[in-house]
Motif scaffolding. Structure first.
Motif, PDB file in Angstrom:
ATOM      1  N   ILE A   1      10.971   6.169  13.264  1.00 54.33           N
ATOM      2  CA  ILE A   1      10.724   6.858  11.990  1.00 54.33           C
ATOM      3  C   ILE A   1       9.935   5.918  11.078  1.00 54.33           C
ATOM      4  CG2 ILE A   1      12.812   8.251  12.173  1.00 54.33           C
ATOM      5  CD1 ILE A   1      14.109   6.458  10.051  1.00 54.33           C
ATOM      6  N   THR A   2       9.185   6.482  10.155  1.00 54.45           N
ATOM      7  CA  THR A   2       8.509   5.665   9.164  1.00 54.45           C
ATOM      8  C   THR A   2       9.379   5.572   7.921  1.00 54.45           C
ATOM      9  OG1 THR A   2       6.541   5.409   7.761  1.00 54.45           O
ATOM     10  CG2 THR A   2       7.167   7.658   8.351  1.00 54.45           C
ATOM     11  N   VAL A   3       9.547   4.361   7.411  1.00 51.56           N
ATOM     12  CA  VAL A   3      10.409   4.112   6.267  1.00 51.56           C
ATOM     13  C   VAL A   3       9.650   3.302   5.213  1.00 51.56           C
ATOM     14  CG1 VAL A   3      12.555   4.189   7.598  1.00 51.56           C
ATOM     15  CG2 VAL A   3      11.333   2.025   7.361  1.00 51.56           C
ATOM     16  N   ALA A   4      10.110   3.381   3.978  1.00 53.70           N
ATOM     17  CA  ALA A   4       9.495   2.634   2.882  1.00 53.70           C
ATOM     18  C   ALA A   4      10.554   1.786   2.186  1.00 53.70           C
ATOM     19  CB  ALA A   4       8.853   3.590   1.883  1.00 53.70           C
ATOM     20  N   PHE A   5      10.125   0.724   1.537  1.00 50.54           N
ATOM     21  CA  PHE A   5      11.038  -0.148   0.808  1.00 50.54           C
ATOM     22  C   PHE A   5      10.220  -1.008  -0.150  1.00 50.54           C
ATOM     23  CE2 PHE A   5       9.293  -2.706   4.056  1.00 50.54           C
ATOM     24  CZ  PHE A   5       9.396  -4.028   3.658  1.00 50.54           C
ATOM     25  N   GLU A   6      10.899  -1.845  -0.913  1.00 49.20           N
ATOM     26  CA  GLU A   6      10.200  -2.777  -1.791  1.00 49.20           C
ATOM     27  C   GLU A   6      10.058  -4.118  -1.079  1.00 49.20           C
ATOM     28  OE1 GLU A   6      10.587  -5.132  -6.064  1.00 49.20           O
ATOM     29  OE2 GLU A   6      12.116  -3.647  -5.500  1.00 49.20           O
TER      30      GLU A   6
ATOM     31  N   ALA B   1       5.304   0.449   3.529  1.00 47.59           N
ATOM     32  CA  ALA B   1       5.754   1.349   4.593  1.00 47.59           C
ATOM     33  C   ALA B   1       5.731   0.629   5.934  1.00 47.59           C
ATOM     34  CB  ALA B   1       4.863   2.586   4.650  1.00 47.59           C
ATOM     35  N   VAL B   2       6.755   0.846   6.725  1.00 48.39           N
ATOM     36  CA  VAL B   2       6.896   0.207   8.031  1.00 48.39           C
ATOM     37  C   VAL B   2       7.505   1.233   9.007  1.00 48.39           C
ATOM     38  CG1 VAL B   2       7.071  -2.181   7.228  1.00 48.39           C
ATOM     39  CG2 VAL B   2       9.108  -0.719   7.210  1.00 48.39           C
ATOM     40  N   THR B   3       7.901   0.768  10.194  1.00 54.08           N
ATOM     41  CA  THR B   3       8.458   1.659  11.204  1.00 54.08           C
ATOM     42  C   THR B   3       9.795   1.145  11.708  1.00 54.08           C
ATOM     43  OG1 THR B   3       6.205   2.152  11.950  1.00 54.08           O
ATOM     44  CG2 THR B   3       8.016   2.849  13.375  1.00 54.08           C
TER      45      THR B   3
ATOM     46  N   SER C   1      -5.752  -7.486   4.721  1.00 54.39           N
ATOM     47  CA  SER C   1      -5.648  -7.359   3.260  1.00 54.39           C
ATOM     48  C   SER C   1      -6.220  -6.034   2.770  1.00 54.39           C
ATOM     49  CB  SER C   1      -6.358  -8.525   2.574  1.00 54.39           C
ATOM     50  OG  SER C   1      -7.707  -8.587   2.984  1.00 54.39           O
ATOM     51  N   CYS C   2      -5.712  -4.960   3.354  1.00 54.13           N
ATOM     52  CA  CYS C   2      -6.036  -3.592   2.949  1.00 54.13           C
ATOM     53  C   CYS C   2      -4.701  -2.884   2.785  1.00 54.13           C
ATOM     54  CB  CYS C   2      -6.891  -2.903   4.019  1.00 54.13           C
ATOM     55  SG  CYS C   2      -7.006  -1.096   3.898  1.00 54.13           S
ATOM     56  N   GLY C   3      -4.497  -2.211   1.668  1.00 56.10           N
ATOM     57  CA  GLY C   3      -3.218  -1.557   1.411  1.00 56.10           C
ATOM     58  C   GLY C   3      -3.023  -0.302   2.217  1.00 56.10           C
ATOM     59  N   SER C   4      -3.109  -0.427   3.523  1.00 58.25           N
ATOM     60  CA  SER C   4      -3.045   0.721   4.441  1.00 58.25           C
ATOM     61  C   SER C   4      -1.735   0.804   5.195  1.00 58.25           C
ATOM     62  CB  SER C   4      -4.197   0.630   5.451  1.00 58.25           C
ATOM     63  OG  SER C   4      -4.152  -0.620   6.145  1.00 58.25           O
ATOM     64  N   CYS C   5      -0.683   0.152   4.690  1.00 60.97           N
ATOM     65  CA  CYS C   5       0.605   0.180   5.381  1.00 60.97           C
ATOM     66  C   CYS C   5       1.071   1.601   5.654  1.00 60.97           C
ATOM     67  CB  CYS C   5       1.648  -0.579   4.588  1.00 60.97           C
ATOM     68  SG  CYS C   5       2.082   0.205   3.012  1.00 60.97           S
ATOM     69  N   TRP C   6       0.744   2.528   4.761  1.00 67.45           N
ATOM     70  CA  TRP C   6       1.162   3.922   4.905  1.00 67.45           C
ATOM     71  C   TRP C   6       0.633   4.539   6.198  1.00 67.45           C
ATOM     72  CZ3 TRP C   6      -2.967   7.506   4.488  1.00 67.45           C
ATOM     73  CH2 TRP C   6      -4.173   6.971   4.011  1.00 67.45           C
TER      74      TRP C   6
ATOM     75  N   GLY D   1       0.767  -1.244   0.000  1.00 64.16           N
ATOM     76  CA  GLY D   1       0.000   0.000   0.000  1.00 64.16           C
ATOM     77  C   GLY D   1       0.789   1.280   0.000  1.00 64.16           C
ATOM     78  N   MET D   2       2.048   1.216  -0.355  1.00 69.49           N
ATOM     79  CA  MET D   2       2.850   2.438  -0.453  1.00 69.49           C
ATOM     80  C   MET D   2       2.884   2.858  -1.913  1.00 69.49           C
ATOM     81  SD  MET D   2       5.080   4.763   0.419  1.00 69.49           S
ATOM     82  CE  MET D   2       6.439   5.629  -0.353  1.00 69.49           C
ATOM     83  N   ASN D   3       2.098   3.903  -2.277  1.00 71.56           N
ATOM     84  CA  ASN D   3       2.090   4.348  -3.662  1.00 71.56           C
ATOM     85  C   ASN D   3       1.647   5.789  -3.770  1.00 71.56           C
ATOM     86  OD1 ASN D   3      -0.789   4.508  -3.750  1.00 71.56           O
ATOM     87  ND2 ASN D   3      -0.906   2.318  -4.121  1.00 71.56           N
ATOM     88  N   GLY D   4       1.532   6.268  -4.996  1.00 77.29           N
ATOM     89  CA  GLY D   4       1.227   7.676  -5.223  1.00 77.29           C
ATOM     90  C   GLY D   4      -0.213   7.937  -5.582  1.00 77.29           C
ATOM     91  N   THR D   5      -1.130   7.637  -4.682  1.00 77.22           N
ATOM     92  CA  THR D   5      -2.546   7.854  -4.996  1.00 77.22           C
ATOM     93  C   THR D   5      -2.978   9.279  -4.738  1.00 77.22           C
ATOM     94  OG1 THR D   5      -3.201   7.249  -2.756  1.00 77.22           O
ATOM     95  CG2 THR D   5      -3.105   5.489  -4.381  1.00 77.22           C
ATOM     96  N   SER D   6      -2.115  10.097  -4.148  1.00 75.21           N
ATOM     97  CA  SER D   6      -2.617  11.310  -3.517  1.00 75.21           C
ATOM     98  C   SER D   6      -2.412  12.618  -4.262  1.00 75.21           C
ATOM     99  CB  SER D   6      -1.997  11.444  -2.120  1.00 75.21           C
ATOM    100  OG  SER D   6      -0.600  11.351  -2.217  1.00 75.21           O
ATOM    101  N   GLY D   7      -1.430  12.731  -5.132  1.00 77.18           N
ATOM    102  CA  GLY D   7      -1.271  14.007  -5.827  1.00 77.18           C
ATOM    103  C   GLY D   7      -0.076  14.799  -5.350  1.00 77.18           C
ATOM    104  N   ILE D   8      -0.214  16.118  -5.262  1.00 81.65           N
ATOM    105  CA  ILE D   8       0.897  17.019  -4.963  1.00 81.65           C
ATOM    106  C   ILE D   8       1.376  16.842  -3.528  1.00 81.65           C
ATOM    107  CG2 ILE D   8       1.598  19.437  -4.815  1.00 81.65           C
ATOM    108  CD1 ILE D   8      -0.476  20.025  -6.977  1.00 81.65           C
ATOM    109  N   LYS D   9       2.687  16.808  -3.353  1.00 81.65           N
ATOM    110  CA  LYS D   9       3.293  16.673  -2.025  1.00 81.65           C
ATOM    111  C   LYS D   9       3.850  18.024  -1.567  1.00 81.65           C
ATOM    112  CE  LYS D   9       2.856  12.197  -2.426  1.00 81.65           C
ATOM    113  NZ  LYS D   9       2.274  12.195  -3.763  1.00 81.65           N
TER     114      LYS D   9
END
Length: 410
Positions: free
Chosen positions: A250-255, A280-282, A135-140, A94-102
Motif C-alpha cells: 500500500i502507499t502511505v504518507a507521513f511527516e 509518500a512511501v510504500t 532532488s525532485c518532489g516526486s515521492c507521490w 513531495g507529498m502535498n496538495g498541488t492538485s485540487g479537488i479529490k
C-alpha cells in the motif's frame, strides 16, 4: 559470558560517545567534517563551506545524542542529508496538495479474521528493487507505483513488473503544476483509470528527476494482467493498515523530519514530528514489532533503502493517508518479471520491546497531559498513562484499534 557481555557493552558505549567527544573539540570537528566531505565527494567555496559546517554540526549533534541512548532501537548516521538546508531537504519529499479537488474514494472497512501475524513481501520476491527520486518532489509517484507493483504481481497469471513513475510525474498534472513540487498518490490511480487503466514500464519510460512533456500515449502499456480502475482508501488506524498490507503493498504518507532523514538502521520511533504529512512511501510488510517501508531515496539511505517503523506508535501520521489501486483483471497472462529487491531485514532489534500502548492523536505533547481526557484517551503513551494490555485503566482496546470504555466500543 558475563565478562564478554561487559566488554561488548563497553565497546558499544565507547563507539557511541566518540562523536560527542569529537564535537567538544573544534579541531576534531573540522577533521571529522573534512572526512565527511571526502566520503560524500563534496566540495564548497569558503563562504558556503562555513554554512555547510554549521549544518553538519547540527546533524552531528542529533546523531550523537540519539546513538548514545541505550534505551533506543534506532541508529542514525551522517548521510547525504547531513549538510543540507531545510529547503534542500524538502526537495526529497513531495507529498502535498498541488492538485485540487479529490474524488471520493471507497474506504476499506472489512476486518480480516485471518490476518497473519507477520508478512514480508520482500521475502517473497514481490517488491521491485529500490529506486531514487533524487532532488525532485516526486515521492507521490513512487509511493503510488510501489502500492501497485506487489498487488499486480499477486494476481493470477501475473508477474512482478517495474512500473514507470515518470509517466505519473509527466502526465498527472500536465499543464496544471510541476510534479516535482509535489502531488497526491491517489491521483496517480485516477490518471490511470481515466486512461484505460494504463501505466508504462520503467524500461519504456525511464525516470528523470524533472517534470517534462507527457508521453503516456506514446509508450507501451505495461498493465497486461490487470487495469487500474480506481483506488481504495484505507481506514485511518494501524490495524486497518496492517490488514491492507496483509493483502499486498500500500502507499502511505507521513511527516519526514530531519531526525527521520538521518535514519540508518533499526526500528524508528520519531518523536520530533509536528503533524504535517510531507512524504509518500510504500508499506511492504510488518511483524508484531514494526512496519516495513520501502523509501525512494536510493540504496545508500537507511537499511539499503528501507526503514522499519515501530508498531503501536503514530509514526508521524503514517496511518492517516493510505491507499492502494483497485485492479480489474484482464484474463491476459503476464509472464515477464522484473528484478526483485535484495533487501534482507537486519537482525538488530534485540533491544526492542513491543509497545502496545499508543497515542491516538499524532500531535501529543506534555501540555495535553494536563487534560485528563487527552491524557488517557488520546495521548496515553506521551502522558505515561499506559497500563498492562495497552490501554489506560478502565478501558479496553476496541475492534477499531481505539481504547474506550467497554460499553463505548462499536
Amino acid at each position: 559470558m558475563i565478562l564478554l557481555i561487559s566488554l561488548l557493552v563497553a565497546a558499544t558505549c565507547a563507539h557511541e560517545d566518540r562523536l560527542k567527544a569529537i564535537l567538544r573539540s573544534p579541531k576534531a570537528t573540522l577533521r571529522a567534517y573534512g572526512q565527511y566531505k571526502a566520503d560524500q565527494k563534496l566540495s564548497f567555496g569558503p563562504s558556503e563551506d562555513r554554512m555547510r559546517l554549521k549544518m553538519w554540526r547540527s546533524s552531528a549533534e542529533i546523531v550523537a545524542e540519539q546513538n548514545s541512548r541505550q534505551d533506543s532501537s534506532v541508529t542514525l548516521e551522517l548521510n547525504f542529508f547531513a549538510v543540507m538546508t531545510a529547503e534542500e531537504r524538502n526537495r526529497y519529499l513531495g507529498m502535498n496538495g498541488t492538485s485540487g479537488i479529490k474524488a471520493k474514494p471507497r474506504t476499506l472497512s472489512s476486518v480480516l479474521s485471518d490476518t497473519p501475524a507477520e508478512v514480508d513481501w520482500t521475502e517473497k520476491g514481490l517488491v521491485t528493487a529500490i529506486k531514487d527520486q533524487a532532488s525532485c518532489g516526486s515521492c507521490w509517484t513512487f509511493g503510488a507505483v510501489g502500492g501497485l507493483e506487489t498487488r499486480y504481481a499477486l494476481l493470477e497469471n501475473s508477474a512482478l513488473r517495474n512500473f514507470a513513475e515518470k509517466e505519473y510525474l509527466d502526465c498527472v498534472y500536465e499543464g496544471l503544476a510541476d510534479g516535482c513540487n509535489g502531488g497526491w498518490m491517489q491521483e496517480c490511480y485516477e490518471y490511470s483509470a481515466a486512461n484505460g487503466g494504463r501505466l508504462a514500464a520503467t524500461a519504456d519510460y525511464l525516470y528523470q528527476a524533472v517534470d517534462e512533456k507527457c508521453l503516456g500515449a506514446e509508450k507501451p502499456d505495461a498493465m497486461i494482467a490487470a487495469k487500474i480502475v480506481g483506488y481504495v482508501k484505507v481506514a485511518e488506524n494501524e490495524m486497518a493498515n496492517i490488514e491492507a498490507i496483509a493483502e499486498g503493498s500500500i502507499t502511505v504518507a507521513f511527516e519526514a523530519t530531519k531526525f527521520f532523514q538521518l535514519y540508518q538502521t533499526g526500528i524508528i520511533k520519531d518523536m520530533t514530528c509536528t503533524g504535517s504529512l510531507n512524504h509518500a512511501v510504500t508499506a511492504v510488510g510488518y511483524t508484531e514489532k514494526y512496519i516495513l517501508v520501502k523509501n525512494s531515496w536510493g540504496g545508500d539511505w537507511g537499511e539499503s533503502g528501507y526503514v522499519r517503523y515501530m508498531r503501536g506508535h503514530h509514526n508521524c501520521g503514517l496511518y492517516l493517508d493510505s491507499y492502494y489501486p483497485d485492479l480489474e483483471v484482464t484474463g491476459v497472462a503476464d509472464s515477464n518479471p522484473d528484478e526483485a529487491t535484495d533487501y534482507v531485514v537486519p537482525d538488530n532489534d534485540d533491544r526492542f520491546d513491543p509497545v502496545l500502548c499508543k497515542d491516538k492523536y499524532m500531535k501529543c505533547t506534555l501540555a495535553h497531559c494536563k487534560d485528563i481526557t487527552y491524557a488517557e484517551r488520546y495521548c496515553a503513551k506521551t502522558c505515561n498513562k499506559c497500563t498492562e494490555g495497552g490501554c489506560p485503566s478502565g478501558t479496553i482496546l476496541c475492534s477499531d484499534d481505539v481504547c474506550r470504555h467497554q460499553h463505548m466500543c462499536p
